[in-house]
Design an enzyme around this catalytic site. Structure first.
Site, short mmCIF file in Angstrom:
data_model
loop_
_atom_site.label_atom_id
_atom_site.label_comp_id
_atom_site.label_asym_id
_atom_site.label_seq_id
_atom_site.Cartn_x
_atom_site.Cartn_y
_atom_site.Cartn_z
N ASP A 187 2.84 -1.72 67.28
CA ASP A 187 2.91 -2.75 68.31
C ASP A 187 3.96 -2.30 69.32
OD1 ASP A 187 2.74 -5.41 69.55
OD2 ASP A 187 4.73 -5.70 68.65
N ASP B 26 5.99 -4.56 72.15
CA ASP B 26 7.15 -5.40 72.43
C ASP B 26 7.65 -6.09 71.16
OD1 ASP B 26 9.16 -6.48 73.89
OD2 ASP B 26 7.88 -7.60 75.27
N ASP C 146 6.02 -6.92 64.71
CA ASP C 146 7.09 -7.91 64.65
C ASP C 146 6.58 -9.34 64.59
OD1 ASP C 146 7.79 -9.19 67.79
OD2 ASP C 146 6.28 -7.65 67.51
#
Length: 238
Positions: free
Chosen positions: A23, A25, A176
Site C-alpha cells: 500500500d 499512504d 496500514d
C-alpha cells in the site's frame, strides 16, 4: 497517525515470499498533513465540511469519496488533475514511513518482484515518490486501474498478476488500513500491518497476520532462488 495499545513484543521470526505488494499512504509514506490540507481546499471549493470528508476518506479512492459528496466531480479527469497538485503544493508536508526506503531498496537490489497497490492515482503516486526520491515500481496498480477500491481484492489480485504471480500464495501485502488488510487477505495473500494510522486492535480485527510499529521491523535476510526471506522483529502480536 495511529496509536498503539498494550502489547507484548513477540520474538523475531523469518518468513519467505516470492513477491511483495505495498500500500502507499500510511505504509510507504505519510502524507496525512498534506491530505488534510487538500480535503480542506476541496471542501471549501465544493461547499462541504472538510471534517465530514476526512472522517471516511483515508484508504479510499477519491472517486469513491466524491461519488458520495459530489457525484458531478466523480470523474477521472478531475480527480487525476486534483491529485497531481498535492505533491506540487504540499511537497514539504510528506515524510517516508521509517524503514520503507531500506526495505524497498533491499527488494530492488535482490531483483525481487514488488509493486504498489494504492487508492491514489498515478499522478499522485509518481509525484510523492519523486518528492521523496523513493523507487518507482515497474507495475503500479493505481486507483484508476480498478473498478472497485479496497476492501475489494481487485487491486491486489491485479498486482499479483502484474508481477507474474497470479496463482502464487507466497505473496506478502504490506498495509496500514483495515480495508486494505481485508483486501489483501481476500486476494489470498499474507498481510503485514503497520500501526501508523489505525490502532493495534483495528488491524488485528481486520485479519493481519503480523503487526509492527513501522517497517524498521522488517528486513531482508537472504534470497534463495525466487524466494526472499524476511526477518520480522518486534511484532506486536503473537
Amino acid at each position: 497517525m495511529g496509536s498503539n495499545s498494550e502489547h507484548v513484543d513477540a520474538p523475531p521470526i523469518e518468513v519467505g515470499f516470492k513477491g511483495f505488494l505495498f500500500d502507499m499512504d500510511g505504509t510507504v509514506i505519510d502524507s496525512t498533513e498534506a491530505v488534510v490540507k487538500h480535503w480542506h481546499s476541496v471542501g471549501k471549493e465544493l461547499g462541504i465540511d472538510p471534517n465530514v470528508i476526512l472522517e471516511t476518506s483515508h484508504g479510499r479512492r477519491s472517486i469513491d469519496v466524491l461519488r458520495v459528496i459530489d457525484p458531478e466531480k466523480a470523474n477521472w479527469e478531475y480527480i487525476k488533475y486534483m491529485e497531481s497538485l498535492l505533491p506540487k503544493l504540499y511537497g514539504d508536508s510528506v515524510v517516508e514511513i521509517p524503514g520503507a526506503r531500506s526495505l524497498l531498496d533491499s527488494l530492488t537490489a535482490a531483483h525481487t518482484p514488488w509493486t504498489i497497490v494504492t487508492s491514489g492515482t498515478t499522478p499522485l503516486v509518481s509525484g510523492w515518490l519523486g518528492v521523496l526520491k523513493l523507487p518507482m515500481p515497474d507495475h503500479l496498480v493505481a486507483a484508476e486501474d480498478v473498478e472497485h477500491g479496497k476492501p475489494d481484492p481487485e487491486g491486489y489480485l491485479m498486482g499479483k498478476e502484474k508481477l507474474g504471480l497470479k496463482d502464487e500464495t507466497e505473496v506478502l501485502v504490506l498495509e496500514d488500513s483495515p480495508a486494505g488488510i481485508k483486501a489483501g487477505k481476500s486476494a489470498g495473500c499474507k498481510v503485514l500491518a503497520v500501526v501508523t494510522t489505525h490502532t493495534l486492535e483495528q488491524v488485528v480485527d481486520a485479519g493481519a497476520d503480523w503487526v509492527v510499529k513501522d517497517l524498521r521491523s522488517v528486513r531482508v535476510v537472504e534470497k534463495v532462488g525466487e524466494r526472499v526471506t524476511l526477518k520480522i522483529s518486534d511484532s506486536l502480536m503473537r
